[in-house]
Design an enzyme around this catalytic site. Structure first.
Site, PDB file in Angstrom:
ATOM      1  N   GLU A  99      28.292  33.674  34.221  1.00 37.75           N
ATOM      2  CA  GLU A  99      29.338  33.339  35.199  1.00 37.75           C
ATOM      3  C   GLU A  99      30.482  34.336  35.133  1.00 37.75           C
ATOM      4  OE1 GLU A  99      30.190  31.763  37.689  1.00 37.75           O
ATOM      5  OE2 GLU A  99      29.586  29.665  37.714  1.00 37.75           O
ATOM      6  N   PHE A 152      45.292  33.876  40.413  1.00 34.59           N
ATOM      7  CA  PHE A 152      44.063  34.209  41.122  1.00 34.59           C
ATOM      8  C   PHE A 152      43.692  35.651  40.801  1.00 34.59           C
ATOM      9  CE2 PHE A 152      41.100  34.978  44.521  1.00 34.59           C
ATOM     10  CZ  PHE A 152      40.383  33.798  44.487  1.00 34.59           C
TER      11      PHE A 152
END
Ligand code: IMP
Ligand code: MG
Length: 177
Positions: A99, A152
């Site tokens: 991931e 982010f």
């Protein structure tokens, strides 16, 4: 108005390289004598997968799966579906999920449950980054690259609205109004 986000480097390409070398060392120790299936979660993990596997010294196979959450913008909604499924049978296999990031944990937790239901021999998780401050569902990361702050991030495979995946460093985005 169409404001351009500002990018600031969080992890340089050299830091990423060092992190991957360490992770590869851990995997080379734990997977000797095994023949795992490395399962990359598209699209974000493609660069990490490519750099990681060339440092591994045991036989392995590579697969990809694509998941989507019915999300809006930067939030994952928690309702996940498989968009492009597995081609290889995983029953009895050692599966290592690759991931890019574990954020709320919803996507990863869905995937790990999905793989375990298919009676794989083992399912482990290797994540390049972890944003624990955002976690909503508990996830055990067996092999973790770096913890990142509640910002982010883009680059090195990670996107913002399909942009910035190609950047060699991981940057955080400063959104301006
Ligand atoms: P989740 O919230 O843990 O389910 O994360 C779902 C997906 O959202 C991740 O696999 C990424 O593709 C994406 N994502 C979460 N946080 C970020 C980020 O900071 N940058 C880019 N993508 C992210
Ligand atoms: Mg992802």
């Amino acid at each position: 108005m169409n404001s351009q986000p500002k990018l600031r480097i969080l992890l340089t390409r050299h830091e990423i390289e060092g992190t991957i070398t360490r992770l590869a060392g851990e995997l080379n120790r734990d997977y000797q004598g095994k023949h795992p299936l490395l399962l990359g979660v598209l699209k974000g993990s493609f660069m990490f997968m490519a750099d990681l596997i060339r440092r591994l010294d045991f036989p392995l196979e590579v697969e990809f799966i694509r998941l989507a959450s019915y999300g809006r913008g930067r939030e994952s909604s928690g309702r996940i579906k498989v968009v492009q499924g597995l081609r290889a049978p995983i029953r009895g296999r050692d599966v290592l999920v690759i991931e890019d990031i574990v954020d709320t944990g919803r996507t990863t937790s869905f995937l790990l449950d999905y793989l375990r239901r298919k009676r794989s021999a083992s399912v482990k998780l290797c994540a390049l980054t972890d944003k624990p401050s955002r976690r909503q569902v508990p996830v055990t990361i067996d092999y973790l690259g770096c913890t990142v702050p509640d910002k982010f991030i883009v680059g090195y495979g990670l996107d913002w609205d399909e942009k910035f995946r190609y950047l060699p460093d991981i940057c955080f985005v400063e959104f301006e109004d």
